[in-house]
Design a protein around this motif. Structure first.
Motif, PDB file in Angstrom:
ATOM      1  N   LEU A 186       0.836  -1.307  -0.006  1.00  0.00           N
ATOM      2  CA  LEU A 186       0.052  -0.101   0.042  1.00  0.00           C
ATOM      3  C   LEU A 186       0.965   1.392  -0.102  1.00  0.00           C
ATOM      4  O   LEU A 186       0.411   2.188  -0.492  1.00  0.00           O
ATOM      5  CB  LEU A 186      -1.015  -0.214   1.124  1.00  0.00           C
ATOM      6  N   GLY A 187       1.978   1.112   0.517  1.00  0.00           N
ATOM      7  CA  GLY A 187       2.697   2.265   0.898  1.00  0.00           C
ATOM      8  C   GLY A 187       4.128   1.825   1.507  1.00  0.00           C
ATOM      9  O   GLY A 187       4.221   0.915   1.971  1.00  0.00           O
ATOM     10  N   GLY A 188       5.182   2.645   1.415  1.00  0.00           N
ATOM     11  CA  GLY A 188       6.573   2.281   1.640  1.00  0.00           C
ATOM     12  C   GLY A 188       6.669   2.245   3.313  1.00  0.00           C
ATOM     13  O   GLY A 188       6.245   3.322   3.976  1.00  0.00           O
ATOM     14  N   GLY A 189       7.123   1.424   4.000  1.00  0.00           N
ATOM     15  CA  GLY A 189       7.164   1.371   5.343  1.00  0.00           C
ATOM     16  C   GLY A 189       8.637   2.170   5.719  1.00  0.00           C
ATOM     17  O   GLY A 189       9.346   2.772   4.857  1.00  0.00           O
ATOM     18  N   ALA A 190       9.023   2.343   6.869  1.00  0.00           N
ATOM     19  CA  ALA A 190      10.123   3.202   7.382  1.00  0.00           C
ATOM     20  C   ALA A 190      11.442   2.926   6.788  1.00  0.00           C
ATOM     21  O   ALA A 190      11.998   3.839   6.365  1.00  0.00           O
ATOM     22  CB  ALA A 190      10.269   3.015   9.025  1.00  0.00           C
ATOM     23  N   PHE A 191      11.806   1.747   6.282  1.00  0.00           N
ATOM     24  CA  PHE A 191      12.746   1.321   5.451  1.00  0.00           C
ATOM     25  C   PHE A 191      12.866   1.418   3.909  1.00  0.00           C
ATOM     26  O   PHE A 191      13.717   1.009   3.466  1.00  0.00           O
ATOM     27  CB  PHE A 191      13.418   0.127   6.273  1.00  0.00           C
ATOM     28  N   GLY A 192      11.284   1.382   3.751  1.00  0.00           N
ATOM     29  CA  GLY A 192      11.364   1.233   2.352  1.00  0.00           C
ATOM     30  C   GLY A 192      11.601   2.624   1.551  1.00  0.00           C
ATOM     31  O   GLY A 192      11.861   3.689   2.057  1.00  0.00           O
ATOM     32  N   LYS A 193      11.355   2.319   0.337  1.00  0.00           N
ATOM     33  CA  LYS A 193      11.951   3.722  -0.707  1.00  0.00           C
ATOM     34  C   LYS A 193      10.585   4.263  -1.397  1.00  0.00           C
ATOM     35  O   LYS A 193      10.532   5.218  -2.020  1.00  0.00           O
ATOM     36  CB  LYS A 193      12.860   3.291  -1.670  1.00  0.00           C
ATOM     37  N   LYS A 194       9.608   3.133  -1.528  1.00  0.00           N
ATOM     38  CA  LYS A 194       8.349   3.635  -2.419  1.00  0.00           C
ATOM     39  C   LYS A 194       7.395   4.241  -1.653  1.00  0.00           C
ATOM     40  O   LYS A 194       7.363   4.287  -0.328  1.00  0.00           O
ATOM     41  CB  LYS A 194       7.631   2.235  -2.888  1.00  0.00           C
ATOM     42  N   GLY A 195       6.622   5.134  -2.387  1.00  0.00           N
ATOM     43  CA  GLY A 195       5.548   6.067  -1.746  1.00  0.00           C
ATOM     44  C   GLY A 195       4.253   5.344  -1.697  1.00  0.00           C
ATOM     45  O   GLY A 195       4.053   3.921  -1.856  1.00  0.00           O
ATOM     46  N   LEU A 196       3.081   5.998  -1.410  1.00  0.00           N
ATOM     47  CA  LEU A 196       2.003   5.609  -1.559  1.00  0.00           C
ATOM     48  C   LEU A 196       1.557   4.952  -2.746  1.00  0.00           C
ATOM     49  O   LEU A 196       1.492   5.880  -3.908  1.00  0.00           O
ATOM     50  CB  LEU A 196       0.943   6.543  -1.203  1.00  0.00           C
ATOM     51  N   SER A 197       1.139   3.661  -2.907  1.00  0.00           N
ATOM     52  CA  SER A 197       0.693   2.901  -4.438  1.00  0.00           C
ATOM     53  C   SER A 197      -0.577   3.700  -4.658  1.00  0.00           C
ATOM     54  O   SER A 197      -1.459   4.305  -4.096  1.00  0.00           O
ATOM     55  CB  SER A 197       0.604   1.704  -4.246  1.00  0.00           C
ATOM     56  N   THR A 198      -1.045   3.218  -5.881  1.00  0.00           N
ATOM     57  CA  THR A 198      -2.456   3.612  -6.495  1.00  0.00           C
ATOM     58  C   THR A 198      -3.514   3.040  -5.643  1.00  0.00           C
ATOM     59  O   THR A 198      -4.327   3.771  -4.921  1.00  0.00           O
ATOM     60  CB  THR A 198      -2.799   3.270  -7.949  1.00  0.00           C
ATOM     61  N   ILE A 199      -3.321   1.548  -5.045  1.00  0.00           N
ATOM     62  CA  ILE A 199      -4.179   0.833  -4.385  1.00  0.00           C
ATOM     63  C   ILE A 199      -4.148   1.726  -3.007  1.00  0.00           C
ATOM     64  O   ILE A 199      -5.004   1.774  -2.420  1.00  0.00           O
ATOM     65  CB  ILE A 199      -3.726  -0.395  -4.333  1.00  0.00           C
TER      66      ILE A 199
END
Length: 109
Positions: A1-14
């Motif tokens: 759905l969206g990137g967690g604290a250590f992720g790089k992605k933002g909020l997805s379309t879903i």
């Protein structure tokens, strides 16, 4: 759905659709484990108060999970913008900051 604290992605379309549905049902979304990109994406689309249940200040402890001053300002700015668009909007900002001894902030990490 969206990137967690250590992720790089933002909020997805879903993820954006899920935010919309949760808000329609008056469910508060906690931003505590969002990475910065997801956090800012969320702030752009939310129509509800922003809630962060637990965090520390990035200026005191440089850690990805901690909120920086720009994020804290964004929380209040978003609340004020939502209020200006809806007279019935109640400004309530939830920000759970763990207390930090003053000396801790002066240490260089």
């Amino acid at each position: 759905l969206g990137g967690g604290a250590f992720g790089k992605k933002g909020l997805s379309t879903i993820g954006k659709k899920v935010v919309s549905e949760l808000e329609k049902n008056d469910i508060i979304i906690d931003t505590a484990h969002m990475n910065r990109k997801t956090f800012y994406n969320f702030c752009k689309i939310t129509t509800k108060p922003i809630f962060n249940s637990h965090t520390n200040l990035y200026d005191c402890k440089k850690h990805k999970r901690n909120l920086n001053s720009k994020q804290i300002k964004n929380i209040t700015t978003t609340a004020l913008q939502n209020k200006s668009q809806n007279a019935d909007f109640k400004i309530s900002v939830g920000l759970g900051v763990i207390s930090i001894p003053f000396d801790f902030c002066k240490k260089s990490w």
